[in-house]
Write a protein that holds these residues in place. Structure first.
Motif, PDB file in Angstrom:
ATOM      1  N   MET A 133       0.860  -1.176   0.000  1.00 13.18           N
ATOM      2  CA  MET A 133       0.000   0.000   0.000  1.00 13.18           C
ATOM      3  C   MET A 133       0.901   1.232   0.000  1.00 13.18           C
ATOM      4  SD  MET A 133      -2.845   1.450   2.726  1.00 13.18           S
ATOM      5  CE  MET A 133      -3.833  -0.042   2.775  1.00 13.18           C
ATOM      6  N   LEU A 134       0.724   2.093  -0.990  1.00 10.42           N
ATOM      7  CA  LEU A 134       1.614   3.232  -1.196  1.00 10.42           C
ATOM      8  C   LEU A 134       0.851   4.543  -1.048  1.00 10.42           C
ATOM      9  CD1 LEU A 134       3.226   1.856  -4.489  1.00 10.42           C
ATOM     10  CD2 LEU A 134       3.783   1.245  -2.135  1.00 10.42           C
ATOM     11  N   GLY A 135       1.364   5.439  -0.205  1.00  7.54           N
ATOM     12  CA  GLY A 135       0.798   6.779  -0.140  1.00  7.54           C
ATOM     13  C   GLY A 135       0.230   7.204   1.192  1.00  7.54           C
ATOM     14  N   SER A 136      -0.011   6.278   2.101  1.00  9.51           N
ATOM     15  CA  SER A 136      -0.622   6.633   3.385  1.00  9.51           C
ATOM     16  C   SER A 136       0.389   6.503   4.517  1.00  9.51           C
ATOM     17  CB  SER A 136      -1.821   5.734   3.690  1.00  9.51           C
ATOM     18  OG  SER A 136      -2.324   6.011   4.987  1.00  9.51           O
ATOM     19  N   GLN A 137       0.486   7.546   5.340  1.00 12.99           N
ATOM     20  CA  GLN A 137       1.338   7.489   6.521  1.00 12.99           C
ATOM     21  C   GLN A 137       0.530   7.245   7.796  1.00 12.99           C
ATOM     22  OE1 GLN A 137       3.347  11.242   6.807  1.00 12.99           O
ATOM     23  NE2 GLN A 137       1.465  12.448   6.998  1.00 12.99           N
ATOM     24  N   SER A 138      -0.783   7.070   7.656  1.00 14.82           N
ATOM     25  CA  SER A 138      -1.664   6.916   8.811  1.00 14.82           C
ATOM     26  C   SER A 138      -1.481   5.561   9.482  1.00 14.82           C
ATOM     27  CB  SER A 138      -3.123   7.065   8.374  1.00 14.82           C
ATOM     28  OG  SER A 138      -3.994   6.696   9.418  1.00 14.82           O
ATOM     29  N   PRO A 139      -1.540   5.512  10.820  1.00  9.44           N
ATOM     30  CA  PRO A 139      -1.522   4.227  11.530  1.00  9.44           C
ATOM     31  C   PRO A 139      -2.673   3.321  11.104  1.00  9.44           C
ATOM     32  CG  PRO A 139      -1.176   6.042  13.070  1.00  9.44           C
ATOM     33  CD  PRO A 139      -1.558   6.658  11.758  1.00  9.44           C
ATOM     34  N   SER A 140      -3.762   3.916  10.631  1.00 10.32           N
ATOM     35  CA  SER A 140      -4.894   3.099  10.181  1.00 10.32           C
ATOM     36  C   SER A 140      -4.529   2.260   8.962  1.00 10.32           C
ATOM     37  CB  SER A 140      -6.106   3.987   9.871  1.00 10.32           C
ATOM     38  OG  SER A 140      -5.809   4.907   8.840  1.00 10.32           O
ATOM     39  N   GLN A 241      -1.640   0.212  18.071  1.00  5.70           N
ATOM     40  CA  GLN A 241      -2.145  -0.672  19.121  1.00  5.70           C
ATOM     41  C   GLN A 241      -3.597  -0.356  19.460  1.00  5.70           C
ATOM     42  OE1 GLN A 241       0.719  -1.269  22.491  1.00  5.70           O
ATOM     43  NE2 GLN A 241       2.009   0.122  21.294  1.00  5.70           N
ATOM     44  N   SER A 242      -3.909   0.929  19.573  1.00  6.44           N
ATOM     45  CA  SER A 242      -5.269   1.342  19.919  1.00  6.44           C
ATOM     46  C   SER A 242      -6.270   0.898  18.858  1.00  6.44           C
ATOM     47  CB  SER A 242      -5.308   2.870  20.089  1.00  6.44           C
ATOM     48  OG  SER A 242      -6.616   3.315  20.335  1.00  6.44           O
ATOM     49  N   LEU A 243      -5.902   1.047  17.582  1.00  6.18           N
ATOM     50  CA  LEU A 243      -6.801   0.660  16.495  1.00  6.18           C
ATOM     51  C   LEU A 243      -6.979  -0.860  16.431  1.00  6.18           C
ATOM     52  CD1 LEU A 243      -5.565   3.152  13.763  1.00  6.18           C
ATOM     53  CD2 LEU A 243      -7.884   3.056  14.692  1.00  6.18           C
ATOM     54  N   LEU A 244      -5.911  -1.604  16.666  1.00  3.48           N
ATOM     55  CA  LEU A 244      -6.023  -3.060  16.682  1.00  3.48           C
ATOM     56  C   LEU A 244      -6.981  -3.515  17.774  1.00  3.48           C
ATOM     57  CD1 LEU A 244      -2.307  -4.155  16.119  1.00  3.48           C
ATOM     58  CD2 LEU A 244      -4.220  -4.516  14.548  1.00  3.48           C
ATOM     59  N   LYS A 245      -6.871  -2.903  18.939  1.00  2.00           N
ATOM     60  CA  LYS A 245      -7.780  -3.236  20.035  1.00  2.00           C
ATOM     61  C   LYS A 245      -9.214  -2.883  19.672  1.00  2.00           C
ATOM     62  CE  LYS A 245      -4.263  -2.611  23.633  1.00  2.00           C
ATOM     63  NZ  LYS A 245      -3.780  -1.725  24.740  1.00  2.00           N
ATOM     64  N   ALA A 246      -9.398  -1.729  19.019  1.00  2.40           N
ATOM     65  CA  ALA A 246     -10.743  -1.312  18.624  1.00  2.40           C
ATOM     66  C   ALA A 246     -11.366  -2.288  17.635  1.00  2.40           C
ATOM     67  CB  ALA A 246     -10.690   0.093  18.017  1.00  2.40           C
ATOM     68  N   CYS A 247     -10.526  -2.930  16.824  1.00  4.25           N
ATOM     69  CA  CYS A 247     -11.009  -3.899  15.834  1.00  4.25           C
ATOM     70  C   CYS A 247     -11.089  -5.315  16.409  1.00  4.25           C
ATOM     71  CB  CYS A 247     -10.103  -3.898  14.607  1.00  4.25           C
ATOM     72  SG  CYS A 247     -10.154  -2.365  13.652  1.00  4.25           S
ATOM     73  N   GLY A 248     -10.793  -5.459  17.699  1.00  2.00           N
ATOM     74  CA  GLY A 248     -10.886  -6.767  18.341  1.00  2.00           C
ATOM     75  C   GLY A 248      -9.780  -7.728  17.962  1.00  2.00           C
ATOM     76  N   VAL A 249      -8.622  -7.188  17.575  1.00  2.00           N
ATOM     77  CA  VAL A 249      -7.505  -8.031  17.147  1.00  2.00           C
ATOM     78  C   VAL A 249      -6.533  -8.220  18.309  1.00  2.00           C
ATOM     79  CG1 VAL A 249      -5.570  -8.284  15.547  1.00  2.00           C
ATOM     80  CG2 VAL A 249      -7.705  -7.211  14.775  1.00  2.00           C
ATOM     81  N   SER A 250      -6.306  -9.455  18.693  1.00  2.00           N
ATOM     82  CA  SER A 250      -5.348  -9.756  19.758  1.00  2.00           C
ATOM     83  C   SER A 250      -3.926  -9.697  19.201  1.00  2.00           C
ATOM     84  CB  SER A 250      -5.606 -11.140  20.336  1.00  2.00           C
ATOM     85  OG  SER A 250      -6.903 -11.217  20.885  1.00  2.00           O
ATOM     86  N   PHE A 251      -2.996  -9.223  20.014  1.00  2.00           N
ATOM     87  CA  PHE A 251      -1.601  -9.129  19.578  1.00  2.00           C
ATOM     88  C   PHE A 251      -0.703  -9.109  20.803  1.00  2.00           C
ATOM     89  CE2 PHE A 251      -3.119  -4.814  20.204  1.00  2.00           C
ATOM     90  CZ  PHE A 251      -2.080  -4.203  20.906  1.00  2.00           C
ATOM     91  N   SER A 252       0.569  -9.349  20.560  1.00  2.00           N
ATOM     92  CA  SER A 252       1.580  -9.185  21.600  1.00  2.00           C
ATOM     93  C   SER A 252       2.715  -8.342  21.038  1.00  2.00           C
ATOM     94  CB  SER A 252       2.113 -10.547  22.068  1.00  2.00           C
ATOM     95  OG  SER A 252       2.691 -11.253  20.994  1.00  2.00           O
ATOM     96  N   ILE A 253       3.314  -7.537  21.900  1.00  3.34           N
ATOM     97  CA  ILE A 253       4.445  -6.707  21.487  1.00  3.34           C
ATOM     98  C   ILE A 253       5.717  -7.526  21.633  1.00  3.34           C
ATOM     99  CG2 ILE A 253       5.771  -4.623  21.973  1.00  3.34           C
ATOM    100  CD1 ILE A 253       3.185  -3.347  22.973  1.00  3.34           C
ATOM    101  N   ASP A 254       6.454  -7.650  20.538  1.00  2.00           N
ATOM    102  CA  ASP A 254       7.691  -8.432  20.521  1.00  2.00           C
ATOM    103  C   ASP A 254       8.835  -7.515  20.107  1.00  2.00           C
ATOM    104  OD1 ASP A 254       9.803 -10.125  20.148  1.00  2.00           O
ATOM    105  OD2 ASP A 254       8.712 -11.574  18.914  1.00  2.00           O
ATOM    106  N   PRO A 255       9.616  -7.005  21.079  1.00  3.25           N
ATOM    107  CA  PRO A 255      10.675  -6.043  20.768  1.00  3.25           C
ATOM    108  C   PRO A 255      11.827  -6.639  19.963  1.00  3.25           C
ATOM    109  CG  PRO A 255      10.801  -6.703  23.064  1.00  3.25           C
ATOM    110  CD  PRO A 255       9.538  -7.295  22.523  1.00  3.25           C
ATOM    111  N   HIS A 256      11.815  -7.961  19.769  1.00  2.00           N
ATOM    112  CA  HIS A 256      12.914  -8.598  19.043  1.00  2.00           C
ATOM    113  C   HIS A 256      12.633  -8.710  17.537  1.00  2.00           C
ATOM    114  CE1 HIS A 256      14.941  -9.497  22.770  1.00  2.00           C
ATOM    115  NE2 HIS A 256      13.838 -10.055  23.255  1.00  2.00           N
TER     116      HIS A 256
END
Length: 442
Positions: A133-140, A241-256
């Motif tokens: 996807m080209l052209g959007s800088q939005s987190p969405s 992260q906020s948008l993923l939660k709003a969409c009901g998507v589970s995730f974990s933060i992996d700093p590696h």
């Protein structure tokens, strides 16, 4: 076995009994991407080597160890594509697609080539479904791309697959992170592999991606990139992260997670399965906001992912019911003699025009041998044509599943009988799907 009849190591054949599985996955991916507004792009299997050196990064394992590079007959350095993003962006820039309405949403199915140690889910010729996807800088936009990948997994009914996300920052905050990495790895310099020693000053983040057990153990204690994010990158990551939660998507933060290619910035993510061993990453992607500019285009934010089809197949093989049944032969016509073969060919032409899969004998087999062959094909129906059938213009249409037979008129009754048996509904649905897609494209 002689080399002449042996496939090169790290490649595989897709045999007819398995090709429908590939087609099912590929169609699911393309259809799902279409729902998100993505359109397919196709580009060459090989490109000028400089494209990958500049985009993928000359300190990555891919460029240093894994690319298939050769000189063509014009003494140009050519490389078989090791991934899909670089070729897509080259095509975008060459054909001026950034002049069209943004964002540009592109998807592709490609074979890629890397010289790696072959193992389950990792081959030297492998296949990917990818999107850009080209052209959007939005987190969405980050979340939209993640939702597309998740939707493909959901449609395929793949279980036990987890989303891992991270942010690797932008050039501004990464410079500070690089200083911290150099300071940390300098303490272990003599223990690092030769390749990582050469990376230390130029691109220390690549050490985090090294496959050497010694380097991996050292890297486990390295500073974490999340501690060095600038305000803009932290805000972007928080919104993802906020948008993923709003969409009901589970995730974990992996700093590696750093990904194996140099062009990534800000959000990076992986979908990981615990069901296929060491090669558990089935899909990986993220942002690459500076790549288009690096390739000579205008400054354009962009992001995407690559999904490994071989690894998807490994997951689906654990739940074979996930596949639809393979399309069977609708009607096998068993002609006895030259005149009957001509009639069989005539009937087959008309039935195929109506969308039925129809076959008839091309080997001059006996009636008994033809019935065995029809069974191997899994034919729904058979129709034997002999002298008597040609004289009367009627033949027995046999249902191979129930053993029941009904007399049909050879001129008008075969087609109507197949429609009566309900096979036509499937054909009608397929035709409607094709017409719907054509209307969408228009």
């Amino acid at each position: 076995m002689p080399l002449l009849t042996t496939a090169p190591r790290g490649t595989q054949d897709v045999l007819p009994q398995n090709s429908y599985k590939w087609q099912f996955i590929e169609k699911t991916a393309l259809d799902t991407a279409r729902l998100f507004g993505f359109k397919e792009i196709r580009f060459p299997t090989f490109e000028h080597t400089e494209l990958f050196n500049r985009s993928v990064g000359d300190t990555t394992d891919v460029v240093q160890k894994e690319m298939y590079t050769f000189e063509d007959k014009g003494n140009r350095s050519i490389t078989l594509r090791p991934e899909g993003t670089a070729g897509t962006l080259r095509a975008v820039l060459q054909n001026g697609l950034l002049n069209d309405a943004l964002p540009q949403k592109l998807c592709y199915l490609v074979s890629c080539f890397r010289y790696e140690k072959p193992q389950a889910g990792r081959l030297r010729e492998f296949h990917q479904f990818g999107v850009e996807m080209l052209g959007s800088q939005s987190p969405s936009a980050d979340v939209e791309v993640i939702l597309l990948a998740k939707s493909i997994f959901d449609t395929l009914k793949i279980q036990n697959i987890d989303l891992h996300i991270n942010s690797i920052g932008c050039p501004k905050c990464r410079s500070e992170y690089h200083k911290a990495l150099i300071s940390y790895f300098n303490s272990y310099k003599d223990q690092l592999c030769e390749t990582c020693q050469s990376r230390l000053e130029k691109n220390p983040m690549r050490i985090l991606d090294c496959k050497s057990p010694v380097c991996s153990k050292i890297a486990a204690g390295a500073p974490v990139v999340l501690d060095y994010l600038c305000e803009d990158c932290q805000t972007h990551f928080d919104k993802v992260q906020s948008l993923l939660k709003a969409c009901g998507v589970s995730f974990s933060i992996d700093p590696h997670i750093v990904r194996g290619l140099d062009y990534y910035t800000k959000t990076v993510f992986e979908f990981v399965s615990q069901n296929i061993g060491a090669q558990g990453t089935v899909c990986g992607g993220g942002r690459y906001d500076g790549l288009i500019e690096t390739l000579g285009g205008p400054s354009t934010p962009a992001l995407g992912f690559g999904m490994g089809l071989e690894r998807l197949l490994l997951l689906l093989e654990q739940t074979p019911e996930a596949y639809p049944p393979e399309k069977r032969c609708d009607l096998y016509i068993a002609p006895l003699g030259e005149e009957a073969t001509a009639k069989a060919a005539q009937l087959a032409v008309g039935l195929r025009q109506e969308g039925f899969r129809c076959e008839y004998d091309l080997m001059g087999k006996s009636a008994k041998a033809q019935m065995k062959y029809a069974n191997k094909l899994g034919a729904h129906f058979t129709l034997v044509l002999g002298d008597n059938e040609l004289q009367t213009g009627k033949a027995a249409l046999k249902n191979m599943d129930t053993g029941e037979a009904r007399e049909v008129d050879l001129e008008t009754g075969v087609l109507s009988a197949l429609y009566d048996e309900g096979i036509a509904q499937t054909i009608h649905n397929i035709t409607q799907d094709i017409e719907h897609l054509m209307k969408e494209e228009r």
